[in-house]
Design a protein around this motif. Structure first.
Motif, PDB file in Angstrom:
ATOM      1  N   ALA A 239       0.652  -1.312   0.146  1.00  0.00           N
ATOM      2  CA  ALA A 239      -0.193  -0.014   0.080  1.00  0.00           C
ATOM      3  C   ALA A 239       0.996   1.204   0.068  1.00  0.00           C
ATOM      4  O   ALA A 239       0.449   2.309  -0.596  1.00  0.00           O
ATOM      5  CB  ALA A 239      -0.852  -0.041   1.148  1.00  0.00           C
ATOM      6  N   ALA A 243       0.780   5.382  -1.901  1.00  0.00           N
ATOM      7  CA  ALA A 243       0.924   6.398  -1.265  1.00  0.00           C
ATOM      8  C   ALA A 243       2.077   7.239  -1.902  1.00  0.00           C
ATOM      9  O   ALA A 243       2.009   8.499  -2.086  1.00  0.00           O
ATOM     10  CB  ALA A 243       1.253   6.102   0.345  1.00  0.00           C
ATOM     11  N   LEU A 256      -6.740   3.664  -1.147  1.00  0.00           N
ATOM     12  CA  LEU A 256      -6.125   3.068   0.040  1.00  0.00           C
ATOM     13  C   LEU A 256      -7.319   2.788   0.859  1.00  0.00           C
ATOM     14  O   LEU A 256      -7.189   1.866   1.612  1.00  0.00           O
ATOM     15  CB  LEU A 256      -5.347   4.122   0.687  1.00  0.00           C
ATOM     16  CG  LEU A 256      -4.172   4.658   0.216  1.00  0.00           C
ATOM     17  CD1 LEU A 256      -3.254   5.698   0.815  1.00  0.00           C
ATOM     18  CD2 LEU A 256      -3.196   3.449   0.052  1.00  0.00           C
TER      19      LEU A 256
END
Length: 367
Positions: A239, A243, A256
């Motif tokens: 993840a 970002a 997300l």
């Protein structure tokens, strides 16, 4: 070379260059590095035609061009997947996973490797790798009102449920209990937890007509108690990659949030066709949280030559990233991971595998 073939090459060049540089691509760059032997003026005309067709766009005045979602779709549809890259990824997976014993641990580590290979967020559904099966159902008459239903599974699980009998069934005699118990055991013994409902409906015909109402109530309790064994789980990794790539998303927070929502991910993956590796881009994704993202996914757990009675679970694996992703790299990595996991499950089942890696062109001909 026809003008349509050349324009496809120009589109391919714009996608590759934009993915690598993150900058709008000029006709000069295309002419000098990708489509040689053609003047910049011809390339500009081709780019104008591609823009008119909605495949590329100019983000601002005096800038080069970048692909649209429709342009990425054409690029992916004509992308020829490198079998050498897939084989390299599989060898890398084998080297990193050979010391892992648990299948669940293998899948979790494979997802981490997939995120590293692609630079995207990786997701995988944990399958019903070794389906737990019904071993025995017992009925205990507690009193005239309550009946205890005990389900024992092959893995050693014991599940208990209390059944409050309706007035017309209270105080069942021993003959009725034996009839229902024998019928439900005949129907469910050895049946995987996920197939109990289907098997129980067939077993109803084995019960005396006068006992079928009681059979139905017991069957409902068994299905309810085994329901927890049917829940899919999702493993995610990478993840942080999304970002860091936040500039490529209109709203990275929404993506997300999807990654943190197990039920949403299960729904997204289950809406994917059961097929070899495929791509859904931007608005093609049904979930609004992925409207600005791309999903490269594949199913694993089936393929090749499988024995007729092999019951192999089907699950999904894939990566989620911005539309500006390296599709060739992502497709090759997802293909490698899905193939590796399929081989692993097939090996455990005793079945064989004889499907070679196919190009996008070959896959389109067989679908």
């Amino acid at each position: 070379m026809s003008s349509s073939q050349r324009r496809l090459q120009v589109l391919r060049a714009i996608v590759i260059e934009y993915v690598n540089s993150k900058e709008p691509v000029s006709s000069k760059t295309v002419a000098s590095s990708y489509v040689t032997g053609v003047s910049s003026a011809t390339i500009r005309n081709d780019m104008a035609a591609l823009e008119e067709g909605g495949l590329i766009r100019q983000p601002h005045t005096s800038a080069g061009r970048i692909p649209t979602e429709a342009g990425y779709r054409i690029f992916v549809d004509y992308l020829d997947l490198s079998t050498a890259q897939v084989a390299h990824n599989r060898a890398l997976l084998a080297a990193q996973l050979e010391s892992v014993e648990s299948l669940e641990d293998v899948i979790e580590r494979a997802v981490r490797v997939l995120a590293k290979l692609t630079g995207q967020a990786a997701v995988a559904e944990l399958p019903e790798i070794i389906p737990d099966r019904v071993r025995r159902v017992e009925l205990v008459d507690l009193d005239e009102v309550r009946l205890l239903v005990i389900v024992v599974t092959a893995a050693g699980g014991v599940f208990e449920g209390h059944l409050i009998l309706p007035p017309e069934l209270r105080g069942p005699d021993g003959s009725a209990l034996r009839s229902v118990r024998d019928a439900i055991n005949q129907a469910l013994e050895g049946v995987a937890a996920g197939r109990v409902g289907e098997a129980a409906s067939r077993g109803r015909e084995l019960t005396r007509e006068t006992d079928r109402q009681l059979y139905d109530l017991v069957s409902e309790v068994v299905q309810e108690r085994l329901g927890s064994l049917e829940t899919s789980r999702i493993v995610t990794a990478g993840a942080a990659n999304l970002a860091r790539a936040g500039v490529d998303f209109h709203d990275v927070a929404r993506v997300l949030e999807v990654l943190e929502d197990q039920s949403a991910l299960i729904g997204i993956l289950h809406n994917v066709q059961l097929a070899s590796v495929q791509v859904s881009i931007g608005a093609e994704n049904l979930h609004e949280g992925l409207a600005g993202a791309s999903l490269v996914s594949a199913t694993y757990g089936s393929g090749g030559t499988i024995t007729p009675h092999a019951e192999l679970p089907l699950s999904h694996v894939g990566v989620i990233g911005p539309t500006r992703m390296d599709y060739g790299r992502s497709l090759a990595a997802v293909e490698a991971v899905s193939g590796y996991l399929s081989r692993l499950l097939l090996k455990q089942s005793g079945a064989s595998w004889d499907v070679p890696v196919q190009s996008q062109e070959a896959r389109k001909e067989t679908e």
